[in-house]
Design a protein around this motif. Structure first.
Motif, PDB file in Angstrom:
ATOM      1  N   VAL A   1       6.622   7.055   7.599  1.00  0.00           N
ATOM      2  CA  VAL A   1       6.062   6.817   6.274  1.00  0.00           C
ATOM      3  C   VAL A   1       5.779   8.136   5.556  1.00  0.00           C
ATOM      4  O   VAL A   1       6.055   8.291   4.360  1.00  0.00           O
ATOM      5  CB  VAL A   1       4.774   5.973   6.385  1.00  0.00           C
ATOM      6  N   THR A   2       5.234   9.109   6.276  1.00  0.00           N
ATOM      7  CA  THR A   2       4.888  10.389   5.669  1.00  0.00           C
ATOM      8  C   THR A   2       6.123  11.144   5.194  1.00  0.00           C
ATOM      9  O   THR A   2       6.134  11.742   4.108  1.00  0.00           O
ATOM     10  CB  THR A   2       4.107  11.263   6.664  1.00  0.00           C
ATOM     11  N   PHE A   3       7.184  11.125   5.996  1.00  0.00           N
ATOM     12  CA  PHE A   3       8.411  11.842   5.629  1.00  0.00           C
ATOM     13  C   PHE A   3       8.983  11.334   4.310  1.00  0.00           C
ATOM     14  O   PHE A   3       9.288  12.114   3.405  1.00  0.00           O
ATOM     15  CB  PHE A   3       9.452  11.703   6.745  1.00  0.00           C
TER      16      PHE A   3
ATOM     17  N   THR B   1       5.231   7.234  15.574  1.00  0.00           N
ATOM     18  CA  THR B   1       6.512   6.966  14.910  1.00  0.00           C
ATOM     19  C   THR B   1       6.306   6.397  13.518  1.00  0.00           C
ATOM     20  O   THR B   1       6.950   6.814  12.548  1.00  0.00           O
ATOM     21  CB  THR B   1       7.357   5.987  15.749  1.00  0.00           C
ATOM     22  N   GLY B   2       5.387   5.427  13.417  1.00  0.00           N
ATOM     23  CA  GLY B   2       5.110   4.828  12.119  1.00  0.00           C
ATOM     24  C   GLY B   2       4.535   5.831  11.141  1.00  0.00           C
ATOM     25  O   GLY B   2       4.916   5.860   9.963  1.00  0.00           O
TER      26      GLY B   2
ATOM     27  N   ALA C   1       0.826  -1.208   0.000  1.00  0.00           N
ATOM     28  CA  ALA C   1       0.000   0.000   0.000  1.00  0.00           C
ATOM     29  C   ALA C   1       0.859   1.256   0.000  1.00  0.00           C
ATOM     30  O   ALA C   1       0.560   2.237  -0.701  1.00  0.00           O
ATOM     31  CB  ALA C   1      -0.936  -0.012   1.202  1.00  0.00           C
ATOM     32  N   ASN C   2       1.921   1.237   0.782  1.00  0.00           N
ATOM     33  CA  ASN C   2       2.814   2.396   0.837  1.00  0.00           C
ATOM     34  C   ASN C   2       3.454   2.659  -0.524  1.00  0.00           C
ATOM     35  O   ASN C   2       3.479   3.794  -1.002  1.00  0.00           O
ATOM     36  CB  ASN C   2       3.893   2.154   1.889  1.00  0.00           C
ATOM     37  N   ASP C   3       3.944   1.612  -1.154  1.00  0.00           N
ATOM     38  CA  ASP C   3       4.561   1.780  -2.471  1.00  0.00           C
ATOM     39  C   ASP C   3       3.543   2.230  -3.510  1.00  0.00           C
ATOM     40  O   ASP C   3       3.862   3.035  -4.395  1.00  0.00           O
ATOM     41  CB  ASP C   3       5.211   0.470  -2.920  1.00  0.00           C
TER      42      ASP C   3
END
Length: 233
Positions: free
Chosen positions: A210-212, A205-206, A25-27
């Motif tokens: 991921v956002t950065f 933290t998670g 999902a992140n990718d």
């Protein structure tokens, strides 16, 4: 509270599918949003932006599936080779393997006599299982599943990639880049928080992590698209 009523919730059994789902999902979000933003920054019209985004979705989903399958299959092959080797060693030199298992338990803090008793008892019950777990570090709980990882990666990539595509289809023409970036950052924060929560890690933290990296990827692609657009004009 009695021992029978005490329930423990561990996250280790989720590692395989959780890793594939979060990465997929992140990718999907980051790569497709970055691609769409880059194409938009180059001055392309909405049809070209959507075509590029759709191509990125299909190519990315298939790439994720193939990559996860190959990677996890390689891990599985290595585990199976180790198990075959250990099976032969148990057959050819059982005493040597018993001594080896005893040393493992001594190194973990048992005195030699107790370590020998434990090693002997576990060998009598299931020698291969004992060596798989304590010598090779292979556990059924975290055993790799190539097909599962491939399917989860492809599906979650597609789900993530759909978000910027939908935004690109409905956003005003002059604000596509801005709205996609904002929506993607919000979705990444939610995804990072959910992934961290499901894995038992700190939510903030998670989400920040991921956002950065998602913001960095989109900024780099937007800059590249803008420079390319300027060079063509």
């Amino acid at each position: 509270m009695s021992r029978l009523s005490h329930g423990e919730i561990h996250m280790v059994h989720r590692i395989g599918w959780l890793r594939a789902a979060v990465l997929g999902a992140n990718d999907g979000l980051v790569s497709t949003a970055s691609l769409v933003i880059g194409v938009a920054a180059a001055g392309s019209a909405r049809p070209e932006i959507l075509i590029a985004g759709l191509a990125g979705l299909v190519a990315g989903a298939m790439s994720m599936a193939a990559g996860e399958y190959v990677s996890v299959s390689s891990q599985t092959d290595a585990e199976r080779a180790d198990i075959r080797r250990e099976t032969m060693e148990l057959k050819d030199a059982p005493e040597v393997e018993l001594d080896e298992l005893t040393r493992i338990y001594v190194e973990r803090g048992l005195d030699e006599g107790l370590a020998r008793q434990v090693a002997t008892r576990l060998t009598q019950m299931d020698a291969l299982a004992a060596h798989r777990r304590d010598e090779l570090g292979i556990s059924d709980t975290v055993t790799a599943h190539p097909i599962q990882a491939a399917i989860v990666s492809a599906l979650t990539f597609a789900v993530g990639a759909v978000v910027p595509l939908i935004v690109a289809a409905v956003a005003p023409s002059g604000q596509i880049t801005t709205i996609i970036a904002g929506t993607t950052l919000f979705a990444l924060a939610v995804l990072g928080g959910l992934g961290a929560s499901a894995g038992g890690a700190p939510v903030l933290t998670g989400a920040v992590r991921v956002t950065f990296w998602g913001a960095l990827a989109m900024a780099a692609t937007a800059a590249a698209g803008a420079l390319f657009g300027v060079s063509l004009s």
